[in-house]
Scaffold this motif. Structure first.
Motif, PDB file in Angstrom:
ATOM      1  N   HIS A   1       0.841  -1.196   0.000  1.00 29.10           N
ATOM      2  CA  HIS A   1       0.000   0.000   0.000  1.00 29.10           C
ATOM      3  C   HIS A   1       0.883   1.255   0.000  1.00 29.10           C
ATOM      4  N   VAL A   2       0.430   2.258  -0.745  1.00 27.54           N
ATOM      5  CA  VAL A   2       1.135   3.538  -0.819  1.00 27.54           C
ATOM      6  C   VAL A   2       0.087   4.648  -0.887  1.00 27.54           C
ATOM      7  N   LEU A   3       0.552   5.869  -0.967  1.00 27.12           N
ATOM      8  CA  LEU A   3      -0.338   6.999  -1.208  1.00 27.12           C
ATOM      9  C   LEU A   3      -0.589   7.051  -2.718  1.00 27.12           C
ATOM     10  N   ILE A   4      -1.651   6.402  -3.170  1.00 28.45           N
ATOM     11  CA  ILE A   4      -1.900   6.314  -4.609  1.00 28.45           C
ATOM     12  C   ILE A   4      -2.365   7.661  -5.162  1.00 28.45           C
ATOM     13  N   HIS A   5      -2.176   7.844  -6.453  1.00 24.11           N
ATOM     14  CA  HIS A   5      -2.693   9.032  -7.131  1.00 24.11           C
ATOM     15  C   HIS A   5      -4.213   8.977  -7.147  1.00 24.11           C
ATOM     16  N   GLY A   6      -4.774   7.825  -7.479  1.00 20.74           N
ATOM     17  CA  GLY A   6      -6.205   7.606  -7.362  1.00 20.74           C
ATOM     18  C   GLY A   6      -7.052   8.088  -8.523  1.00 20.74           C
ATOM     19  N   ASP A   7      -6.425   8.682  -9.536  1.00 21.50           N
ATOM     20  CA  ASP A   7      -7.215   9.193 -10.665  1.00 21.50           C
ATOM     21  C   ASP A   7      -6.365   9.138 -11.940  1.00 21.50           C
ATOM     22  N   VAL A   8      -5.811   7.978 -12.195  1.00 22.68           N
ATOM     23  CA  VAL A   8      -4.894   7.825 -13.328  1.00 22.68           C
ATOM     24  C   VAL A   8      -5.682   7.594 -14.609  1.00 22.68           C
ATOM     25  N   HIS A   9      -5.681   8.588 -15.463  1.00 26.53           N
ATOM     26  CA  HIS A   9      -6.247   8.450 -16.807  1.00 26.53           C
ATOM     27  C   HIS A   9      -5.523   9.426 -17.717  1.00 26.53           C
ATOM     28  N   ARG A  10      -5.803   9.330 -18.997  1.00 30.83           N
ATOM     29  CA  ARG A  10      -4.967  10.035 -19.989  1.00 30.83           C
ATOM     30  C   ARG A  10      -5.030  11.555 -19.880  1.00 30.83           C
ATOM     31  N   ASP A  11      -6.085  12.115 -19.287  1.00 30.40           N
ATOM     32  CA  ASP A  11      -6.151  13.571 -19.139  1.00 30.40           C
ATOM     33  C   ASP A  11      -5.259  14.091 -18.022  1.00 30.40           C
ATOM     34  N   ASN A  12      -4.750  13.189 -17.188  1.00 28.98           N
ATOM     35  CA  ASN A  12      -3.926  13.621 -16.055  1.00 28.98           C
ATOM     36  C   ASN A  12      -2.435  13.384 -16.264  1.00 28.98           C
ATOM     37  N   LEU A  13      -2.056  13.035 -17.476  1.00 26.42           N
ATOM     38  CA  LEU A  13      -0.651  12.957 -17.828  1.00 26.42           C
ATOM     39  C   LEU A  13      -0.383  13.880 -19.004  1.00 26.42           C
ATOM     40  N   ILE A  14       0.729  14.571 -18.958  1.00 30.20           N
ATOM     41  CA  ILE A  14       1.137  15.444 -20.049  1.00 30.20           C
ATOM     42  C   ILE A  14       2.413  14.863 -20.639  1.00 30.20           C
ATOM     43  N   PHE A  15       2.418  14.686 -21.947  1.00 30.79           N
ATOM     44  CA  PHE A  15       3.553  14.081 -22.635  1.00 30.79           C
ATOM     45  C   PHE A  15       4.308  15.145 -23.426  1.00 30.79           C
ATOM     46  N   ARG A  16       5.591  14.913 -23.581  1.00 30.76           N
ATOM     47  CA  ARG A  16       6.421  15.763 -24.418  1.00 30.76           C
ATOM     48  C   ARG A  16       7.349  14.847 -25.198  1.00 30.76           C
ATOM     49  N   GLY A  17       7.084  14.722 -26.477  1.00 26.00           N
ATOM     50  CA  GLY A  17       7.820  13.734 -27.254  1.00 26.00           C
ATOM     51  C   GLY A  17       7.448  12.347 -26.778  1.00 26.00           C
ATOM     52  N   ASP A  18       8.448  11.534 -26.468  1.00 23.79           N
ATOM     53  CA  ASP A  18       8.199  10.175 -25.988  1.00 23.79           C
ATOM     54  C   ASP A  18       8.173  10.073 -24.468  1.00 23.79           C
ATOM     55  N   THR A  19       8.349  11.185 -23.784  1.00 28.13           N
ATOM     56  CA  THR A  19       8.451  11.140 -22.324  1.00 28.13           C
ATOM     57  C   THR A  19       7.242  11.809 -21.662  1.00 28.13           C
ATOM     58  N   VAL A  20       7.071  11.511 -20.396  1.00 27.52           N
ATOM     59  CA  VAL A  20       6.004  12.129 -19.607  1.00 27.52           C
ATOM     60  C   VAL A  20       6.545  13.419 -18.999  1.00 27.52           C
ATOM     61  N   ALA A  21       5.897  14.534 -19.344  1.00 30.51           N
ATOM     62  CA  ALA A  21       6.337  15.837 -18.837  1.00 30.51           C
ATOM     63  C   ALA A  21       5.796  16.110 -17.446  1.00 30.51           C
ATOM     64  N   ALA A  22       4.634  15.541 -17.102  1.00 32.67           N
ATOM     65  CA  ALA A  22       4.059  15.810 -15.776  1.00 32.67           C
ATOM     66  C   ALA A  22       2.898  14.869 -15.491  1.00 32.67           C
ATOM     67  N   LEU A  23       2.716  14.581 -14.219  1.00 35.22           N
ATOM     68  CA  LEU A  23       1.503  13.957 -13.691  1.00 35.22           C
ATOM     69  C   LEU A  23       0.787  15.041 -12.909  1.00 35.22           C
TER      70      LEU A  23
ATOM     71  N   ASP B   1      -5.943   1.085 -13.017  1.00 36.00           N
ATOM     72  CA  ASP B   1      -6.618   2.205 -13.675  1.00 36.00           C
ATOM     73  C   ASP B   1      -5.897   2.587 -14.966  1.00 36.00           C
ATOM     74  N   ALA B   2      -4.561   2.617 -14.909  1.00 36.86           N
ATOM     75  CA  ALA B   2      -3.782   2.990 -16.091  1.00 36.86           C
ATOM     76  C   ALA B   2      -3.984   1.984 -17.217  1.00 36.86           C
ATOM     77  N   LEU B   3      -3.960   0.716 -16.911  1.00 40.53           N
ATOM     78  CA  LEU B   3      -4.137  -0.302 -17.939  1.00 40.53           C
ATOM     79  C   LEU B   3      -5.503  -0.204 -18.594  1.00 40.53           C
ATOM     80  N   VAL B   4      -6.540  -0.024 -17.801  1.00 39.33           N
ATOM     81  CA  VAL B   4      -7.899   0.029 -18.339  1.00 39.33           C
ATOM     82  C   VAL B   4      -8.093   1.239 -19.246  1.00 39.33           C
ATOM     83  N   ASP B   5      -7.390   2.339 -18.964  1.00 37.66           N
ATOM     84  CA  ASP B   5      -7.578   3.544 -19.780  1.00 37.66           C
ATOM     85  C   ASP B   5      -6.568   3.651 -20.911  1.00 37.66           C
TER      86      ASP B   5
END
Length: 330
Positions: A190-212, A229-233
């Motif tokens: 168990h950890v402090l999960i983000h709890g709302d992982v979907h494509r609108d909550n990640l910002i990409f720049r090129g091939d990398t993730v610029a921000a969560l 959640d990430a896999l399903v979305d």
């Protein structure tokens, strides 16, 4: 929706120059957000939901600062002129964040999938030791939740139109509960999960993730929740030709895409064999919960529609068990 008047009122408390344009964000149903350009740059202005008290806002702000101090790509809060990170207007808390340049998720870029897995692993590592985490809200994807949903639908299905489908759900819920009991769930890391992982909550720049972004749903739970959640979305594949288009989910996962995301996570924070067995069970709970809740929230719909929705959950579960090896799960 945030108007330019709202934004200009809030920015009177900041030294960010003259407002030139305001564009409401197209996503997000919980809080109101706008992209703002001023004479000094681009920013994100957010008005927090009324039910969010100052303690919830403070928790999110502490977490964002904690993450940034550990080199994690989270947005930076810009303090108001008086040093506060949120200002109160008529009982609503406004805040300003840095604008992060980037792109949306591209399903055709496999690097985006690996990057999604990687950023989640980095996040889970970064929150280790976070002080004063919120109280756990209980397991989000507990197998026990299915029985209550099934019972509510059975009580409403007076004519027995859904008997065949609900009997399958009832049997499957019992199997899932045996495979992932409450005690087994609690034994997961168990950890402090983000709890709302979907494509609108990640910002990409090129091939990398610029921000969560967007940490409103953080809670203590199994780290697999974020990964499921990430896999399903993110890892959804093309729907079968006979896929019912008005169901809850766009289709089953794509095994190659799912494996790419999991590999990205594993390279940073490897899953145990126990977690690998639990993850597909949790994904199945997500799918079954979603279809059961759709039936409950569309009580005026035709029984044929409800049959199709419930059948979708069964098809998803069957697909998952046929592709466990390809995803290196189970």
């Amino acid at each position: 929706m945030l108007t330019q008047f709202d934004v200009e009122r809030a920015l009177q408390h900041y030294d960010l120059g003259e407002v030139r344009s305001v564009r409401p964000a197209s996503h997000g149903a919980v809080n109101e957000t706008a992209f703002v350009e001023t004479s000094m740059g681009r920013y994100v202005v957010r008005r927090n939901q009324r039910k969010q008290g100052l303690s919830a806002v403070d928790l999110r702000h502490r977490l964002m600062a904690w993450l940034r101090a550990r080199g994690f790509p989270a947005p930076r809060l810009i303090p108001a002129r008086n040093g506060d990170q949120a200002i109160d207007f008529d009982g609503r808390f406004f805040e300003v964040q840095t604008f992060i340049e980037g792109d949306e998720f591209n399903r055709d870029r496999l690097a985006h999938l690996a990057g999604t897995g990687s950023i989640l692993a980095h996040y889970h590592n970064a929150v280790d030791g976070f002080p004063d985490p919120p109280l756990s809200q209980g397991p989000r994807y507990s197998t026990s939740s299915l029985s209550g949903l099934i019972e509510r639908i059975m009580q409403r299905d007076m004519m027995g139109d859904l008997t065949v489908q609900l009997n399958w759900y009832d049997r499957r819920a019992a199997d899932l509960k045996r495979s992932l009991s409450e005690q087994s769930y609690e034994a997961l890391p168990h950890v402090l999960i983000h709890g709302d992982v979907h494509r609108d909550n990640l910002i990409f720049r090129g091939d990398t993730v610029a921000a969560l972004i967007d940490f409103d749903q953080v809670t203590v739970d199994a780290r697999l929740v974020d990964l499921a959640d990430a896999l399903v979305d993110f890892a959804v594949g093309m729907p079968p030709k006979d896929w019912y288009p008005w169901g809850v989910y766009a289709g089953p996962l794509d095994a190659q895409r799912a494996a790419q995301l999991l590999n990205g996570y594993d390279q940073i924070a490897p899953l145990s064999s126990y977690e690998r067995k639990a993850l597909p069970l949790m994904i199945e709970v997500i799918w079954l919960q979603g279809n059961l809740r759709r039936v409950l929230t569309t009580h005026d719909a035709d029984p044929d529609y409800h049959c199709e929705v419930l059948s979708q959950g069964q098809r998803l579960a069957e697909w998952l068990h046929e592709h466990l090896e390809a995803m290196n799960l189970g």
